[in-house]
Design a protein around this motif. Structure first.
Motif, PDB file in Angstrom:
ATOM      1  N   GLU A 150     -17.047 -31.240 -27.818  1.00  0.00           N
ATOM      2  CA  GLU A 150     -16.179 -30.087 -27.572  1.00  0.00           C
ATOM      3  C   GLU A 150     -16.961 -28.842 -27.161  1.00  0.00           C
ATOM      4  O   GLU A 150     -16.369 -27.873 -26.687  1.00  0.00           O
ATOM      5  N   ALA A 151     -18.261 -28.862 -27.340  1.00  0.00           N
ATOM      6  CA  ALA A 151     -19.086 -27.684 -27.020  1.00  0.00           C
ATOM      7  C   ALA A 151     -18.974 -27.356 -25.533  1.00  0.00           C
ATOM      8  O   ALA A 151     -19.081 -28.240 -24.684  1.00  0.00           O
ATOM      9  N   THR A 152     -18.768 -26.086 -25.242  1.00  0.00           N
ATOM     10  CA  THR A 152     -18.650 -25.649 -23.848  1.00  0.00           C
ATOM     11  C   THR A 152     -19.884 -24.901 -23.371  1.00  0.00           C
ATOM     12  O   THR A 152     -19.975 -24.567 -22.200  1.00  0.00           O
ATOM     13  N   ASP A 153     -20.794 -24.619 -24.281  1.00  0.00           N
ATOM     14  CA  ASP A 153     -22.041 -23.967 -23.863  1.00  0.00           C
ATOM     15  C   ASP A 153     -23.225 -24.703 -24.476  1.00  0.00           C
ATOM     16  O   ASP A 153     -23.142 -25.257 -25.573  1.00  0.00           O
ATOM     17  N   CYS A 204     -31.129 -33.113 -23.150  1.00  0.00           N
ATOM     18  CA  CYS A 204     -32.413 -32.702 -22.561  1.00  0.00           C
ATOM     19  C   CYS A 204     -32.452 -33.002 -21.070  1.00  0.00           C
ATOM     20  O   CYS A 204     -32.977 -32.220 -20.280  1.00  0.00           O
ATOM     21  N   ARG A 205     -31.900 -34.105 -20.673  1.00  0.00           N
ATOM     22  CA  ARG A 205     -31.945 -34.532 -19.275  1.00  0.00           C
ATOM     23  C   ARG A 205     -30.862 -33.877 -18.410  1.00  0.00           C
ATOM     24  O   ARG A 205     -31.107 -33.551 -17.254  1.00  0.00           O
ATOM     25  N   HIS A 206     -29.650 -33.699 -18.964  1.00  0.00           N
ATOM     26  CA  HIS A 206     -28.514 -33.280 -18.140  1.00  0.00           C
ATOM     27  C   HIS A 206     -27.751 -32.065 -18.658  1.00  0.00           C
ATOM     28  O   HIS A 206     -26.731 -31.700 -18.084  1.00  0.00           O
ATOM     29  N   GLY A 207     -28.175 -31.468 -19.733  1.00  0.00           N
ATOM     30  CA  GLY A 207     -27.388 -30.382 -20.297  1.00  0.00           C
ATOM     31  C   GLY A 207     -26.052 -30.926 -20.775  1.00  0.00           C
ATOM     32  O   GLY A 207     -25.959 -32.038 -21.271  1.00  0.00           O
ATOM     33  N   LEU A 208     -25.008 -30.144 -20.588  1.00  0.00           N
ATOM     34  CA  LEU A 208     -23.662 -30.578 -20.999  1.00  0.00           C
ATOM     35  C   LEU A 208     -22.836 -31.081 -19.826  1.00  0.00           C
ATOM     36  O   LEU A 208     -21.642 -31.336 -19.976  1.00  0.00           O
ATOM     37  N   SER A 209     -23.448 -31.236 -18.669  1.00  0.00           N
ATOM     38  CA  SER A 209     -22.688 -31.600 -17.473  1.00  0.00           C
ATOM     39  C   SER A 209     -22.097 -33.003 -17.522  1.00  0.00           C
ATOM     40  O   SER A 209     -21.233 -33.324 -16.720  1.00  0.00           O
ATOM     41  N   ARG A 210     -22.526 -33.825 -18.452  1.00  0.00           N
ATOM     42  CA  ARG A 210     -22.052 -35.207 -18.489  1.00  0.00           C
ATOM     43  C   ARG A 210     -21.236 -35.550 -19.731  1.00  0.00           C
ATOM     44  O   ARG A 210     -20.946 -36.713 -19.974  1.00  0.00           O
ATOM     45  N   THR A 211     -20.868 -34.571 -20.520  1.00  0.00           N
ATOM     46  CA  THR A 211     -20.064 -34.834 -21.709  1.00  0.00           C
ATOM     47  C   THR A 211     -18.916 -33.844 -21.794  1.00  0.00           C
ATOM     48  O   THR A 211     -18.977 -32.760 -21.214  1.00  0.00           O
ATOM     49  N   GLY A 212     -17.898 -34.218 -22.533  1.00  0.00           N
ATOM     50  CA  GLY A 212     -16.793 -33.295 -22.747  1.00  0.00           C
ATOM     51  C   GLY A 212     -15.574 -33.992 -23.300  1.00  0.00           C
ATOM     52  O   GLY A 212     -15.606 -35.163 -23.680  1.00  0.00           O
ATOM     53  N   VAL A 213     -14.482 -33.241 -23.316  1.00  0.00           N
ATOM     54  CA  VAL A 213     -13.182 -33.750 -23.724  1.00  0.00           C
ATOM     55  C   VAL A 213     -12.386 -33.984 -22.452  1.00  0.00           C
ATOM     56  O   VAL A 213     -12.455 -33.192 -21.507  1.00  0.00           O
ATOM     57  N   CYS A 214     -11.645 -35.055 -22.407  1.00  0.00           N
ATOM     58  CA  CYS A 214     -10.869 -35.444 -21.236  1.00  0.00           C
ATOM     59  C   CYS A 214     -10.062 -34.264 -20.691  1.00  0.00           C
ATOM     60  O   CYS A 214      -9.428 -33.526 -21.453  1.00  0.00           O
ATOM     61  N   ALA A 215     -10.076 -34.109 -19.368  1.00  0.00           N
ATOM     62  CA  ALA A 215      -9.369 -33.013 -18.712  1.00  0.00           C
ATOM     63  C   ALA A 215      -7.884 -33.303 -18.516  1.00  0.00           C
ATOM     64  O   ALA A 215      -7.135 -32.424 -18.085  1.00  0.00           O
ATOM     65  N   ALA A 216      -7.439 -34.504 -18.833  1.00  0.00           N
ATOM     66  CA  ALA A 216      -6.024 -34.843 -18.681  1.00  0.00           C
ATOM     67  C   ALA A 216      -5.189 -34.120 -19.724  1.00  0.00           C
ATOM     68  O   ALA A 216      -5.605 -33.979 -20.879  1.00  0.00           O
ATOM     69  N   GLU A 217      -4.033 -33.682 -19.287  1.00  0.00           N
ATOM     70  CA  GLU A 217      -3.117 -33.023 -20.214  1.00  0.00           C
ATOM     71  C   GLU A 217      -2.700 -34.014 -21.295  1.00  0.00           C
ATOM     72  O   GLU A 217      -2.464 -35.186 -21.025  1.00  0.00           O
ATOM     73  N   ASP A 218      -2.635 -33.563 -22.514  1.00  0.00           N
ATOM     74  CA  ASP A 218      -2.225 -34.388 -23.654  1.00  0.00           C
ATOM     75  C   ASP A 218      -3.197 -35.520 -23.991  1.00  0.00           C
ATOM     76  O   ASP A 218      -2.799 -36.506 -24.598  1.00  0.00           O
ATOM     77  N   CYS A 219      -4.471 -35.393 -23.613  1.00  0.00           N
ATOM     78  CA  CYS A 219      -5.470 -36.382 -24.006  1.00  0.00           C
ATOM     79  C   CYS A 219      -6.606 -35.658 -24.710  1.00  0.00           C
ATOM     80  O   CYS A 219      -7.129 -34.668 -24.198  1.00  0.00           O
TER      81      CYS A 219
END
Length: 180
Positions: free
Chosen positions: A67-70, A128-143
């Motif tokens: 969930e981290a955005t930074d 270390c390799r990619h920052g946060l560019s490859r992880t997150g919470v699904c961008a779909a609504e209601d997911c």
């Protein structure tokens, strides 16, 4: 030569566990946890039902990372966990097609501890390799499922093709309605 990294089984296992434990519709039953371990390349036959609570707790602990955005927040969380989870790296060459490789907990440690150490180290390597560019919470609504992008392009923003397709179809239909 890259030995570990964002395509590692530890990253996939972390995603699967977080989704099983914390996402709506997730299945964190003992059988589902055993299946998750098997599918992610862990010694699933060593899973005992009394370990299930430790796996469920770890899934909840890892969710804030996804969930981290930074980067600062994610790194702080990982550093805190790296201090909490004892590591005892060693080389292993068991009957595995990978051959000689690194484990982050001793063979004598229980499965839950080995799982925590592996997922934590592999997520740390990913950051270390990619920052946060490859992880997150699904961008779909209601997911609310999390993802880790293992594609070459690294542009994934959805937990699955189904969520990506559903979102894209909805956007297309909205554009069609709004067109003159």
């Amino acid at each position: 030569m890259q030995i570990t990294g964002y395509k590692s089984h530890g990253v996939a296992a972390a995603v699967a566990l977080v989704n099983a434990v914390t996402s709506e519709g997730g299945d964190d039953s003992d059988d589902a946890l055993r299946t998750l371990l098997r599918e992610c390349g862990f010694f699933w036959h060593q899973f005992e039902p009394d370990q299930a609570a430790a796996f469920r707790e770890w899934g909840g602990t890892l969710r804030p990372f996804f969930e981290a955005t930074d980067l600062e927040t994610a790194v702080s969380l990982l550093n805190e966990l790296l201090l909490r989870i004892p590591m005892h790296p060693h080389l292993a060459d068991h009957d595995d097609p990978v051959g000689l490789h690194m484990h982050y907990a001793p063979p004598s440690a229980d499965l839950a501890h080995r799982f925590r150490a592996t997922t934590l180290m592999n997520l740390s390597e990913l950051v270390c390799r990619h920052g946060l560019s490859r992880t997150g919470v699904c961008a779909a609504e209601d997911c609310d499922r999390v993802y880790a992008d293992t594609s070459r392009a690294g542009r994934r923003r959805f937990c699955s093709e189904a969520c990506a397709n559903r979102t894209n179809v909805a956007a297309f239909r909205a554009r069609q309605r709004d067109a003159p």
